[in-house]
Design an enzyme around this catalytic site. Structure first.
Site, PDB file in Angstrom:
ATOM      1  N   HIS A  15      43.851  22.333  45.864  1.00 22.64           N
ATOM      2  CA  HIS A  15      42.533  22.763  46.652  1.00 22.64           C
ATOM      3  C   HIS A  15      41.699  21.745  46.799  1.00 22.64           C
ATOM      4  O   HIS A  15      41.217  20.994  46.024  1.00 22.64           O
ATOM      5  CB  HIS A  15      41.864  23.966  45.733  1.00 22.64           C
ATOM      6  CG  HIS A  15      40.489  24.597  46.223  1.00 22.64           C
ATOM      7  ND1 HIS A  15      39.490  24.664  45.670  1.00 22.64           N
ATOM      8  CD2 HIS A  15      40.555  25.152  47.340  1.00 22.64           C
ATOM      9  CE1 HIS A  15      38.563  25.237  46.431  1.00 22.64           C
ATOM     10  NE2 HIS A  15      39.137  25.529  47.535  1.00 22.64           N
ATOM     11  N   GLU A  42      45.085  21.568  50.749  1.00 18.80           N
ATOM     12  CA  GLU A  42      43.993  22.059  51.510  1.00 18.80           C
ATOM     13  C   GLU A  42      43.018  21.185  51.607  1.00 18.80           C
ATOM     14  O   GLU A  42      42.626  20.511  50.390  1.00 18.80           O
ATOM     15  CB  GLU A  42      43.749  23.492  50.890  1.00 18.80           C
ATOM     16  CG  GLU A  42      42.704  24.186  51.796  1.00 18.80           C
ATOM     17  CD  GLU A  42      41.152  23.987  51.338  1.00 18.80           C
ATOM     18  OE1 GLU A  42      40.250  24.530  52.010  1.00 18.80           O
ATOM     19  OE2 GLU A  42      40.756  23.287  50.485  1.00 18.80           O
ATOM     20  N   ASP A  44      38.937  20.740  53.814  1.00 19.53           N
ATOM     21  CA  ASP A  44      37.694  21.178  54.754  1.00 19.53           C
ATOM     22  C   ASP A  44      37.591  20.125  55.919  1.00 19.53           C
ATOM     23  O   ASP A  44      37.297  18.967  55.709  1.00 19.53           O
ATOM     24  CB  ASP A  44      36.581  21.650  54.023  1.00 19.53           C
ATOM     25  CG  ASP A  44      36.876  22.681  52.826  1.00 19.53           C
ATOM     26  OD1 ASP A  44      37.334  23.744  53.029  1.00 19.53           O
ATOM     27  OD2 ASP A  44      36.859  22.128  51.676  1.00 19.53           O
ATOM     28  N   HIS A  57      33.203  19.896  52.857  1.00 13.07           N
ATOM     29  CA  HIS A  57      32.994  21.313  52.559  1.00 13.07           C
ATOM     30  C   HIS A  57      31.645  21.923  53.021  1.00 13.07           C
ATOM     31  O   HIS A  57      31.418  22.882  53.684  1.00 13.07           O
ATOM     32  CB  HIS A  57      33.209  21.475  51.181  1.00 13.07           C
ATOM     33  CG  HIS A  57      33.311  23.068  50.900  1.00 13.07           C
ATOM     34  ND1 HIS A  57      32.103  23.631  50.507  1.00 13.07           N
ATOM     35  CD2 HIS A  57      34.037  23.964  50.651  1.00 13.07           C
ATOM     36  CE1 HIS A  57      32.202  24.970  50.454  1.00 13.07           C
ATOM     37  NE2 HIS A  57      33.489  25.239  50.499  1.00 13.07           N
ATOM     38  N   GLU A 117      41.733  23.463  56.858  1.00 12.33           N
ATOM     39  CA  GLU A 117      40.662  24.465  57.102  1.00 12.33           C
ATOM     40  C   GLU A 117      39.222  23.947  57.892  1.00 12.33           C
ATOM     41  O   GLU A 117      38.693  22.993  57.703  1.00 12.33           O
ATOM     42  CB  GLU A 117      39.934  25.086  55.653  1.00 12.33           C
ATOM     43  CG  GLU A 117      39.119  26.120  55.900  1.00 12.33           C
ATOM     44  CD  GLU A 117      38.305  26.879  54.346  1.00 12.33           C
ATOM     45  OE1 GLU A 117      38.629  26.405  53.518  1.00 12.33           O
ATOM     46  OE2 GLU A 117      37.388  27.375  54.966  1.00 12.33           O
TER      47      GLU A 117
END
Ligand code: MG
Length: 247
Positions: A15, A42, A44, A57, A117
């Site tokens: 993450h 993952e 952002d 993020h 993401e």
């Protein structure tokens, strides 16, 4: 038309890199995730004031850099000069906010695949989805496993589909919504990425029976992960990927 090949998700996806061990959304985090044995991470993506996609993020720079103000109002040149590691630990001082291209290049070197993401700042979902998807399509070289583009913003997913239709898309769900299936189908999504707290055995089955792969965030407890896998969850996002890999 033949079905596209299945996405080979691993059990655990680091993450924001490996956010429990290294500053989130940095190259150090990707290196840490790879060192811990993760095969996917993952991260952002949002746009700077001058439309450069970077790994970030929050809407503001305050929490994860030594800067201040809004990312969407700061030019890339200034964002790139910030320290994105010292807040997490002195040993990470000098880490920067990576650009998306730079991040993809390191992932290829580490043989990591990724859930990208799209985390648009307010009002910028369409541009962010378009620009990020184009860059992923142009720069992704890791032949082992294509990435997945995910978002909680339907406008970002729609833009990503338009810009790079062949890249699989994941539908982000913070909480249950009645129209999830309609929305995910309309956007051609292949996976559902949901908060693990909203899952029950029955809901997990409903997602799987509808033909979606199922991913759950953020799971840092091995026992919880086991239960989720038992319910049919394909993969969990974890700040501590080694805890899930140890199962
Ligand atoms: Mg994220």
């Amino acid at each position: 038309m033949a079905d596209p090949p299945p996405i080979r998700f691993p059990r655990v996806i680091g993450h924001r890199g490996a956010a429990g061990h290294a500053p989130e959304n940095t190259l150090a985090g990707f290196r840490k995730a790879a060192a811990l044995g993760a095969a996917w991470v993952e991260f952002d993506v949002a746009l700077t004031g001058d439309d450069v996609p970077v790994l970030m993020h929050d809407e503001t720079l305050k929490r994860t850099t030594d800067g201040a103000g809004k990312l969407a109002e700061t030019p890339y040149r200034q964002v790139a000069a910030l320290d994105a590691g010292a807040w997490f630990g002195a040993e990470f001082a000098g880490e920067t906010v990576p650009g998306l291209v730079e991040a993809i290049e390191l992932l290829a070197g580490l043989s990591l695949s990724a859930v990208v993401e799209i985390k648009p700042t307010a009002g910028r979902a369409h541009e962010t989805g378009t620009i990020a998807a184009r860059i992923v399509a142009e720069h992704w070289t890791n032949a082992q496993q294509a990435p997945v583009i995910a978002s909680f913003e339907t406008a970002a997913l729609a833009a990503a589909r338009e810009a790079a239709p062949a890249i699989p898309r994941g539908f982000g769900l913070r909480r249950m919504r009645r129209d999830w299936h309609e929305q995910a189908a309309a956007l051609g999504c292949r996976s559902i990425h949901c908060n693990h707290r909203m899952l029950t055995a029955r809901r997990a089955r409903r997602f799987r029976d509808a033909g979606y792969r199922l991913l759950a965030y953020t799971v840092n407890d091995a026992k919880r992960a086991l239960k989720l896998f038992d319910w049919g969850v394909d993969a969990v996002f974890s700040d501590y990927p080694e805890r899930i890999l140890a199962i």
